[in-house]
Each structure stands twice: as C-alpha cells, then as structure tokens.
Scaffold this motif. Structure first.
Motif, PDB file in Angstrom:
ATOM      1  N   HIS A  96       7.117   9.608  14.207  1.00 16.46           N
ATOM      2  CA  HIS A  96       5.952   9.116  13.466  1.00 16.46           C
ATOM      3  C   HIS A  96       6.441   8.653  12.100  1.00 16.46           C
ATOM      4  O   HIS A  96       7.274   9.318  11.491  1.00 16.46           O
ATOM      5  CB  HIS A  96       4.932  10.233  13.205  1.00 16.46           C
ATOM      6  CG  HIS A  96       4.479  10.961  14.407  1.00 16.46           C
ATOM      7  ND1 HIS A  96       3.493  10.489  15.223  1.00 16.46           N
ATOM      8  CD2 HIS A  96       4.871  12.140  14.935  1.00 16.46           C
ATOM      9  CE1 HIS A  96       3.287  11.361  16.194  1.00 16.46           C
ATOM     10  NE2 HIS A  96       4.109  12.364  16.043  1.00 16.46           N
ATOM     11  N   THR A  97       5.893   7.563  11.604  1.00 17.85           N
ATOM     12  CA  THR A  97       6.155   7.148  10.228  1.00 17.85           C
ATOM     13  C   THR A  97       4.832   6.814   9.555  1.00 17.85           C
ATOM     14  O   THR A  97       3.878   6.416  10.217  1.00 17.85           O
ATOM     15  CB  THR A  97       7.092   5.929  10.152  1.00 17.85           C
ATOM     16  OG1 THR A  97       6.533   4.861  10.892  1.00 17.85           O
ATOM     17  CG2 THR A  97       8.482   6.253  10.684  1.00 17.85           C
ATOM     18  N   CYS A  98       4.792   7.014   8.245  1.00 19.90           N
ATOM     19  CA  CYS A  98       3.598   6.677   7.467  1.00 19.90           C
ATOM     20  C   CYS A  98       4.008   6.420   6.026  1.00 19.90           C
ATOM     21  O   CYS A  98       5.099   6.789   5.605  1.00 19.90           O
ATOM     22  CB  CYS A  98       2.564   7.791   7.548  1.00 19.90           C
ATOM     23  SG  CYS A  98       3.089   9.334   6.791  1.00 19.90           S
TER      24      CYS A  98
ATOM     25  N   THR B  91       8.342   5.089   2.803  1.00 23.97           N
ATOM     26  CA  THR B  91       7.929   5.448   4.159  1.00 23.97           C
ATOM     27  C   THR B  91       8.446   6.850   4.471  1.00 23.97           C
ATOM     28  O   THR B  91       9.608   7.159   4.214  1.00 23.97           O
ATOM     29  CB  THR B  91       8.494   4.452   5.189  1.00 23.97           C
ATOM     30  OG1 THR B  91       8.031   3.149   4.867  1.00 23.97           O
ATOM     31  CG2 THR B  91       8.064   4.808   6.599  1.00 23.97           C
ATOM     32  N   LEU B  92       7.575   7.688   5.016  1.00 24.08           N
ATOM     33  CA  LEU B  92       7.939   9.048   5.405  1.00 24.08           C
ATOM     34  C   LEU B  92       8.024   9.125   6.924  1.00 24.08           C
ATOM     35  O   LEU B  92       7.199   8.552   7.631  1.00 24.08           O
ATOM     36  CB  LEU B  92       6.890  10.039   4.901  1.00 24.08           C
ATOM     37  CG  LEU B  92       6.654  10.055   3.394  1.00 24.08           C
ATOM     38  CD1 LEU B  92       5.522  11.012   3.059  1.00 24.08           C
ATOM     39  CD2 LEU B  92       7.923  10.432   2.653  1.00 24.08           C
ATOM     40  N   ALA B  93       9.015   9.856   7.412  1.00 22.02           N
ATOM     41  CA  ALA B  93       9.210   9.975   8.861  1.00 22.02           C
ATOM     42  C   ALA B  93       9.128  11.432   9.295  1.00 22.02           C
ATOM     43  O   ALA B  93       9.563  12.338   8.583  1.00 22.02           O
ATOM     44  CB  ALA B  93      10.567   9.413   9.255  1.00 22.02           C
TER      45      ALA B  93
ATOM     46  N   ARG C 210      10.097  13.044   5.745  1.00 18.95           N
ATOM     47  CA  ARG C 210      11.279  12.709   4.960  1.00 18.95           C
ATOM     48  C   ARG C 210      11.302  11.221   4.667  1.00 18.95           C
ATOM     49  O   ARG C 210      10.998  10.414   5.551  1.00 18.95           O
ATOM     50  CB  ARG C 210      12.561  13.060   5.717  1.00 18.95           C
ATOM     51  CG  ARG C 210      12.791  14.518   5.822  1.00 18.95           C
ATOM     52  CD  ARG C 210      13.110  15.041   4.475  1.00 18.95           C
ATOM     53  NE  ARG C 210      13.764  16.319   4.564  1.00 18.95           N
ATOM     54  CZ  ARG C 210      13.960  17.068   3.519  1.00 18.95           C
ATOM     55  NH1 ARG C 210      13.561  16.675   2.344  1.00 18.95           N
ATOM     56  NH2 ARG C 210      14.545  18.215   3.639  1.00 18.95           N
ATOM     57  N   PRO C 211      11.674  10.826   3.461  1.00 22.89           N
ATOM     58  CA  PRO C 211      11.762   9.399   3.157  1.00 22.89           C
ATOM     59  C   PRO C 211      12.862   8.728   3.980  1.00 22.89           C
ATOM     60  O   PRO C 211      14.020   9.121   3.906  1.00 22.89           O
ATOM     61  CB  PRO C 211      12.122   9.366   1.664  1.00 22.89           C
ATOM     62  CG  PRO C 211      11.827  10.722   1.137  1.00 22.89           C
ATOM     63  CD  PRO C 211      11.946  11.665   2.299  1.00 22.89           C
TER      64      PRO C 211
ATOM     65  N   ALA D 179      15.575   3.676  10.577  1.00 24.86           N
ATOM     66  CA  ALA D 179      16.489   4.801  10.399  1.00 24.86           C
ATOM     67  C   ALA D 179      15.994   6.035  11.159  1.00 24.86           C
ATOM     68  O   ALA D 179      16.794   6.763  11.759  1.00 24.86           O
ATOM     69  CB  ALA D 179      16.650   5.117   8.917  1.00 24.86           C
ATOM     70  N   ALA D 180      14.693   6.275  11.145  1.00 24.26           N
ATOM     71  CA  ALA D 180      14.131   7.418  11.873  1.00 24.26           C
ATOM     72  C   ALA D 180      14.366   7.269  13.369  1.00 24.26           C
ATOM     73  O   ALA D 180      14.726   8.237  14.050  1.00 24.26           O
ATOM     74  CB  ALA D 180      12.638   7.537  11.579  1.00 24.26           C
ATOM     75  N   LEU D 181      14.191   6.070  13.880  1.00 24.26           N
ATOM     76  CA  LEU D 181      14.409   5.829  15.309  1.00 24.26           C
ATOM     77  C   LEU D 181      15.885   5.981  15.678  1.00 24.26           C
ATOM     78  O   LEU D 181      16.214   6.545  16.720  1.00 24.26           O
ATOM     79  CB  LEU D 181      13.894   4.439  15.679  1.00 24.26           C
ATOM     80  CG  LEU D 181      13.720   4.151  17.143  1.00 24.26           C
ATOM     81  CD1 LEU D 181      12.826   5.190  17.817  1.00 24.26           C
ATOM     82  CD2 LEU D 181      13.142   2.769  17.336  1.00 24.26           C
ATOM     83  N   GLU D 182      16.777   5.508  14.814  1.00 25.98           N
ATOM     84  CA  GLU D 182      18.213   5.684  15.062  1.00 25.98           C
ATOM     85  C   GLU D 182      18.595   7.159  15.078  1.00 25.98           C
ATOM     86  O   GLU D 182      19.356   7.601  15.937  1.00 25.98           O
ATOM     87  CB  GLU D 182      19.034   4.945  14.008  1.00 25.98           C
ATOM     88  CG  GLU D 182      19.155   3.470  14.253  1.00 25.98           C
ATOM     89  CD  GLU D 182      20.132   2.820  13.289  1.00 25.98           C
ATOM     90  OE1 GLU D 182      20.801   3.525  12.497  1.00 25.98           O
ATOM     91  OE2 GLU D 182      20.240   1.585  13.350  1.00 25.98           O
ATOM     92  N   LEU D 183      18.071   7.926  14.118  1.00 23.21           N
ATOM     93  CA  LEU D 183      18.356   9.354  14.055  1.00 23.21           C
ATOM     94  C   LEU D 183      17.835  10.064  15.304  1.00 23.21           C
ATOM     95  O   LEU D 183      18.528  10.886  15.912  1.00 23.21           O
ATOM     96  CB  LEU D 183      17.737   9.962  12.796  1.00 23.21           C
ATOM     97  CG  LEU D 183      17.925  11.467  12.602  1.00 23.21           C
ATOM     98  CD1 LEU D 183      19.403  11.816  12.492  1.00 23.21           C
ATOM     99  CD2 LEU D 183      17.176  11.923  11.359  1.00 23.21           C
TER     100      LEU D 183
END
Length: 97
Positions: free
Chosen positions: A23-25, A34-36, A62-63, A68-72
């Motif tokens: 999720h991101t927002c 953007t926070l993930a 987390r910012p 980047a969130a999807l890669e992680l």
C-alpha cells in the motif's frame, strides 16, 4: 522462483495462501512524501473447517516511492518463496476520509 506482481488488491476466495500486500499513500503532513506499507498475509486452515488469516506488517508507513516499495516487496517475496505480490493503487488518506 518467479514472483507474480498483480496491480490489484486480493479478491475474496483467492487461491494463494501466502502473499504480500503493498500500500502507498501521501504523508498527511507533507503531500510531497509517499509512505509505503508492506504486509505479509498467510491463511491457515484450522481443524479442516475454518481459515485463520495472519497479517504481519513488514514495513509500516515508511517514506519511499511506490516503485521502491514494490521492488523491496518483490525481493523479499523471492527470498522467502512467496508466490504473489499484490500492489494496490496509490491512495490518498486525506481524500478517502
């Protein structure tokens, strides 16, 4: 192991018993950030009748960029042998309220 990345939230009755949700927002205090959140969801059958769902938060608000969130999440899924990553649409908490 190849991980499938689906740009949708998991549907009811999905076949996967172990998956990640991303999720991101926007940060409510700074809309340029953007926070993930990344969660691992596991379903376990209990006494052959009911299913128990366990949600474990791996990263919380987390910012980082959605990319980047999807890669992680994908990297984690590969390492832990998790077959699917669900990436929900970017949401804005302030507009959802």
């Amino acid at each position: 192991m190849e991980v499938r990345v689906l740009n949708a939230l998991p549907a009811v009755g999905r076949p996967e018993r172990d998956y990640l949700r991303v999720h991101t927002c926007s940060d409510p205090e700074n809309d340029t950030v953007t926070l993930a959140t990344i969660e691992r969801v596991t379903d376990k059958t209990v006494q052959a009748k009911s299913t128990t769902t366990r949600v474990r938060t791996l990263v919380e608000r987390r910012p980082m960029s959605p990319h980047a969130a999807l890669e992680l999440a994908t990297s984690y899924a590969e390492r832990k042998q998790i077959p699917v990553v669900y990436a929900g649409p970017t949401t804005d908490d302030r507009r959802a309220a």
